[in-house]
Write a protein that holds these residues in place. Structure first.
Motif, PDB file in Angstrom:
ATOM      1  N   ASP A  22       2.454   2.390  -2.052  1.00 27.60           N
ATOM      2  CA  ASP A  22       2.818   3.767  -1.694  1.00 27.60           C
ATOM      3  C   ASP A  22       1.619   4.702  -1.840  1.00 27.60           C
ATOM      4  N   THR A  23       0.855   4.531  -2.918  1.00 32.25           N
ATOM      5  CA  THR A  23      -0.334   5.365  -3.129  1.00 32.25           C
ATOM      6  C   THR A  23      -1.360   5.138  -2.017  1.00 32.25           C
ATOM      7  N   LEU A  24      -1.601   3.878  -1.685  1.00 33.66           N
ATOM      8  CA  LEU A  24      -2.534   3.575  -0.593  1.00 33.66           C
ATOM      9  C   LEU A  24      -2.039   4.172   0.723  1.00 33.66           C
ATOM     10  N   ARG A  25      -0.761   4.014   1.001  1.00 28.94           N
ATOM     11  CA  ARG A  25      -0.181   4.560   2.231  1.00 28.94           C
ATOM     12  C   ARG A  25      -0.381   6.076   2.270  1.00 28.94           C
ATOM     13  N   ASP A  26      -0.118   6.749   1.160  1.00 33.85           N
ATOM     14  CA  ASP A  26      -0.293   8.202   1.099  1.00 33.85           C
ATOM     15  C   ASP A  26      -1.746   8.598   1.355  1.00 33.85           C
ATOM     16  N   GLN A  27      -2.689   7.851   0.775  1.00 28.49           N
ATOM     17  CA  GLN A  27      -4.101   8.188   0.949  1.00 28.49           C
ATOM     18  C   GLN A  27      -4.580   7.940   2.374  1.00 28.49           C
ATOM     19  N   LEU A  28      -4.010   6.946   3.030  1.00 20.64           N
ATOM     20  CA  LEU A  28      -4.462   6.598   4.376  1.00 20.64           C
ATOM     21  C   LEU A  28      -3.662   7.289   5.472  1.00 20.64           C
ATOM     22  N   ASP A  29      -2.612   7.984   5.085  1.00 15.10           N
ATOM     23  CA  ASP A  29      -1.736   8.655   6.035  1.00 15.10           C
ATOM     24  C   ASP A  29      -2.439   9.761   6.820  1.00 15.10           C
ATOM     25  N   GLU A  30      -3.498  10.327   6.264  1.00 15.28           N
ATOM     26  CA  GLU A  30      -4.186  11.452   6.901  1.00 15.28           C
ATOM     27  C   GLU A  30      -5.077  11.037   8.071  1.00 15.28           C
ATOM     28  N   PHE A  31      -5.265   9.738   8.291  1.00 17.03           N
ATOM     29  CA  PHE A  31      -6.177   9.283   9.329  1.00 17.03           C
ATOM     30  C   PHE A  31      -5.412   8.997  10.621  1.00 17.03           C
ATOM     31  N   PRO A  32      -5.727   9.763  11.683  1.00 17.54           N
ATOM     32  CA  PRO A  32      -4.980   9.603  12.938  1.00 17.54           C
ATOM     33  C   PRO A  32      -5.111   8.197  13.505  1.00 17.54           C
ATOM     34  N   GLY A  33      -3.982   7.680  13.945  1.00 15.62           N
ATOM     35  CA  GLY A  33      -3.969   6.382  14.602  1.00 15.62           C
ATOM     36  C   GLY A  33      -4.042   5.187  13.673  1.00 15.62           C
ATOM     37  N   LEU A  34      -4.191   5.403  12.363  1.00 11.48           N
ATOM     38  CA  LEU A  34      -4.289   4.283  11.432  1.00 11.48           C
ATOM     39  C   LEU A  34      -2.907   3.639  11.265  1.00 11.48           C
ATOM     40  N   VAL A  35      -2.864   2.327  11.429  1.00  7.72           N
ATOM     41  CA  VAL A  35      -1.638   1.557  11.217  1.00  7.72           C
ATOM     42  C   VAL A  35      -1.772   0.863   9.864  1.00  7.72           C
ATOM     43  N   PHE A  36      -0.790   1.088   9.005  1.00 10.01           N
ATOM     44  CA  PHE A  36      -0.813   0.531   7.649  1.00 10.01           C
ATOM     45  C   PHE A  36       0.312  -0.474   7.497  1.00 10.01           C
ATOM     46  N   ASP A  37      -0.054  -1.745   7.360  1.00 11.88           N
ATOM     47  CA  ASP A  37       0.912  -2.797   7.082  1.00 11.88           C
ATOM     48  C   ASP A  37       0.810  -3.148   5.605  1.00 11.88           C
ATOM     49  N   SER A  38       1.922  -3.573   5.014  1.00 10.49           N
ATOM     50  CA  SER A  38       1.876  -3.922   3.600  1.00 10.49           C
ATOM     51  C   SER A  38       2.829  -5.079   3.298  1.00 10.49           C
ATOM     52  N   ALA A  39       2.523  -5.752   2.196  1.00 13.33           N
ATOM     53  CA  ALA A  39       3.354  -6.846   1.709  1.00 13.33           C
ATOM     54  C   ALA A  39       3.292  -6.848   0.193  1.00 13.33           C
ATOM     55  N   THR A  40       4.376  -7.327  -0.424  1.00 12.97           N
ATOM     56  CA  THR A  40       4.424  -7.372  -1.886  1.00 12.97           C
ATOM     57  C   THR A  40       4.356  -8.792  -2.430  1.00 12.97           C
ATOM     58  N   ASP A  41       4.130  -9.772  -1.557  1.00 12.53           N
ATOM     59  CA  ASP A  41       4.016 -11.153  -2.032  1.00 12.53           C
ATOM     60  C   ASP A  41       3.092 -11.958  -1.122  1.00 12.53           C
ATOM     61  N   TYR A  42       2.677 -13.101  -1.627  1.00 16.38           N
ATOM     62  CA  TYR A  42       1.752 -13.968  -0.912  1.00 16.38           C
ATOM     63  C   TYR A  42       2.288 -14.392   0.459  1.00 16.38           C
ATOM     64  N   ASP A  43       3.537 -14.867   0.505  1.00 17.83           N
ATOM     65  CA  ASP A  43       4.073 -15.402   1.760  1.00 17.83           C
ATOM     66  C   ASP A  43       4.061 -14.363   2.875  1.00 17.83           C
TER      67      ASP A  43
END
Length: 173
Positions: A22-43
């Protein structure tokens, strides 16, 4: 919005702590066109790595098999940053460098992560590590103790001066 190398990029972050994502998403949210994918586990992280082309990958070390994901990410040619709290030690730092990570950021420096990410995207491997050590060398010395690098002085001097170049590493089970 300011011009940034992060604009219009696709970023993957894998961490077992949703608040970190969530913190990373918030920090990167200000960049136009940036797509943020995330996962909480290895698989899920491995699936995403194999499914998309990423401009930048951010990996936790503990909890998500970060070194296995690092191996996959580097093998696919994705610039990869290691982000850690629990594996904040010189052995994990060295392994990250040797395996081809482009930066190693302590989670306690997350508030300052954007300039590190911009450096990873705009600098080559060796100058990038030189910049990491310019910014975090004092932090590493404070965390690891005075003279922490003396047992492998040549290695650490090569990294800090931008002269070290990693060899590809393939992990075996």
């Amino acid at each position: 919005m300011k011009e940034s190398v992060l604009n219009d990029k696709r970023v993957l972050a894998v961490d077992d702590e949703p608040d970190v994502l969530d913190t990373l998403r918030d920090q990167l949210d200000e960049f136009p066109g940036l797509v943020f994918d995330s996962a909480t586990d290895y698989d899920r992280g491995y699936h995403l790595l194999r499914s998309w082309t990423y401009d930048l990958v951010i990996l936790d070390i503990m909890g998500v098999r970060g070194f296995d994901l690092l191996n996959a990410s580097v093998s696919l040619g994705f610039p990869t940053v290691m982000l850690t709290a629990h594996a904040l030690n010189k052995e994990a730092l060295k392994k990250s460098i040797e395996m081809g990570a482009r930066a190693y950021i302590p989670k306690e420096k997350m508030a300052e992560i954007v300039p590190f990410l911009e450096d990873v995207l705009s600098l080559a491997y060796r100058p990038g590590w030189k910049r990491v050590f310019e910014k975090l060398g004092g932090f590493f010395s404070a965390k690891f103790g005075p003279g922490w690098e003396k047992n492998e002085k040549e290695f650490w001097e090569a990294v800090a001066s931008g002269q070290f170049d990693h060899e590809p590493v393939i992990l075996r089970k």
